[in-house]
Design a protein around this motif. Structure first.
Motif, PDB file in Angstrom:
ATOM      1  N   PRO A  31       0.826  -1.201   0.000  1.00 26.33           N
ATOM      2  CA  PRO A  31       0.000   0.000   0.000  1.00 26.33           C
ATOM      3  C   PRO A  31       0.861   1.252   0.000  1.00 26.33           C
ATOM      4  O   PRO A  31       2.008   1.244   0.455  1.00 26.33           O
ATOM      5  CB  PRO A  31      -0.800  -0.110   1.296  1.00 26.33           C
ATOM      6  N   ALA A  32       0.297   2.319  -0.520  1.00 25.32           N
ATOM      7  CA  ALA A  32       1.009   3.584  -0.566  1.00 25.32           C
ATOM      8  C   ALA A  32       1.225   4.095   0.853  1.00 25.32           C
ATOM      9  O   ALA A  32       0.395   3.886   1.728  1.00 25.32           O
ATOM     10  CB  ALA A  32       0.206   4.589  -1.370  1.00 25.32           C
ATOM     11  N   PRO A  33       2.340   4.793   1.097  1.00 21.76           N
ATOM     12  CA  PRO A  33       2.619   5.266   2.454  1.00 21.76           C
ATOM     13  C   PRO A  33       1.584   6.279   2.944  1.00 21.76           C
ATOM     14  O   PRO A  33       1.392   6.423   4.132  1.00 21.76           O
ATOM     15  CB  PRO A  33       4.000   5.899   2.342  1.00 21.76           C
ATOM     16  N   LYS A 126       6.072  11.009  -6.775  1.00 22.69           N
ATOM     17  CA  LYS A 126       7.346  10.368  -7.114  1.00 22.69           C
ATOM     18  C   LYS A 126       7.422   8.966  -6.499  1.00 22.69           C
ATOM     19  O   LYS A 126       7.857   8.021  -7.156  1.00 22.69           O
ATOM     20  CB  LYS A 126       8.505  11.242  -6.614  1.00 22.69           C
ATOM     21  N   GLN A 127       6.975   8.838  -5.240  1.00 24.92           N
ATOM     22  CA  GLN A 127       6.973   7.531  -4.588  1.00 24.92           C
ATOM     23  C   GLN A 127       6.031   6.566  -5.311  1.00 24.92           C
ATOM     24  O   GLN A 127       6.357   5.391  -5.476  1.00 24.92           O
ATOM     25  CB  GLN A 127       6.536   7.669  -3.128  1.00 24.92           C
ATOM     26  N   ARG A 128       4.874   7.071  -5.747  1.00 24.69           N
ATOM     27  CA  ARG A 128       3.916   6.243  -6.483  1.00 24.69           C
ATOM     28  C   ARG A 128       4.535   5.738  -7.778  1.00 24.69           C
ATOM     29  O   ARG A 128       4.406   4.564  -8.126  1.00 24.69           O
ATOM     30  CB  ARG A 128       2.662   7.071  -6.816  1.00 24.69           C
ATOM     31  N   GLU A 129       5.216   6.630  -8.493  1.00 27.38           N
ATOM     32  CA  GLU A 129       5.847   6.237  -9.750  1.00 27.38           C
ATOM     33  C   GLU A 129       6.954   5.214  -9.510  1.00 27.38           C
ATOM     34  O   GLU A 129       7.115   4.270 -10.283  1.00 27.38           O
ATOM     35  CB  GLU A 129       6.386   7.476 -10.467  1.00 27.38           C
ATOM     36  N   GLN A 130       7.691   5.400  -8.419  1.00 29.02           N
ATOM     37  CA  GLN A 130       8.756   4.451  -8.092  1.00 29.02           C
ATOM     38  C   GLN A 130       8.164   3.085  -7.766  1.00 29.02           C
ATOM     39  O   GLN A 130       8.656   2.058  -8.230  1.00 29.02           O
ATOM     40  CB  GLN A 130       9.569   4.968  -6.908  1.00 29.02           C
ATOM     41  N   ARG A 131       7.096   3.060  -6.957  1.00 25.81           N
ATOM     42  CA  ARG A 131       6.440   1.789  -6.639  1.00 25.81           C
ATOM     43  C   ARG A 131       5.885   1.128  -7.885  1.00 25.81           C
ATOM     44  O   ARG A 131       5.956  -0.091  -8.041  1.00 25.81           O
ATOM     45  CB  ARG A 131       5.308   2.011  -5.624  1.00 25.81           C
ATOM     46  N   TRP A 135       6.891  -2.458  -9.189  1.00 28.25           N
ATOM     47  CA  TRP A 135       5.857  -3.464  -9.403  1.00 28.25           C
ATOM     48  C   TRP A 135       5.987  -4.058 -10.802  1.00 28.25           C
ATOM     49  O   TRP A 135       5.883  -5.267 -10.979  1.00 28.25           O
ATOM     50  CB  TRP A 135       4.478  -2.853  -9.180  1.00 28.25           C
ATOM     51  N   ALA A 136       6.226  -3.200 -11.801  1.00 30.58           N
ATOM     52  CA  ALA A 136       6.392  -3.683 -13.171  1.00 30.58           C
ATOM     53  C   ALA A 136       7.620  -4.588 -13.259  1.00 30.58           C
ATOM     54  O   ALA A 136       7.583  -5.642 -13.916  1.00 30.58           O
ATOM     55  CB  ALA A 136       6.517  -2.506 -14.132  1.00 30.58           C
TER      56      ALA A 136
END
Length: 151
Positions: A31-33, A126-131, A135-136
């Motif tokens: 889950p997102a922080p 930025k954190q979402r894009e990194q996750r 994930w990919a």
């Protein structure tokens, strides 16, 4: 040509409320922080959700969650079925249009925020894009691993 695209867009825009009612799959990304646990009340539907006024028993909530999860899985399969039938040019155009829509929403949200909130918003994005990238990468690794097992 327009019907599959319309069906795909409708399927993609269906309510994501089912996510809140279903248990997380074992291969789901973390889950997102910024998505903090708000206590057990959220799980019981006390703070919202389409079934909060029905006073469901725990067994009913579990059954409804299972039905909603299966429905979500079916919607995903239907979406993928039509997505796979689209020509590559239409897929790319749709992806670009969806990205433009997300970017527009993000910039509108940033315009509402204070400078400090904008910094935090940018950090979370930025954190979402990194996750998403991680994930990919995990999915690629998993596909390679599963492909090696079948060979």
């Amino acid at each position: 040509m327009r019907k599959p695209l319309t069906a795909l867009l409708i399927a993609a825009a269906l309510p994501t409320v089912a996510l809140a009612a279903t248990p997380a799959p074992t291969d789901a990304p973390p889950p997102a922080p910024f998505m903090k646990d708000h206590g057990h009340g959220m799980m019981r539907g006390e703070h919202g959700g389409p079934f909060r006024e029905l006073n469901l028993t725990p067994e009913q909530r579990q059954q409804v969650g299972k039905v909603m999860g299966e429905s979500m899985k079916d919607r995903r399969e239907i979406t993928e079925k039509y997505w796979n039938k689209l020509p590559e040019a239409d897929r790319k155009a749709m992806q670009e249009e969806l990205k433009a829509n997300r970017d527009k929403a993000d910039s509108s949200i940033r315009g509402i925020l204070t400078p400090d909130q904008q910094k935090k918003f940018d950090e979370l994005k930025k954190q979402r894009e990194q996750r998403k990238a991680e994930w990919a990468e995990f999915q690629n690794w998993k596909a390679q691993k599963d492909g090696a097992k079948t060979n």
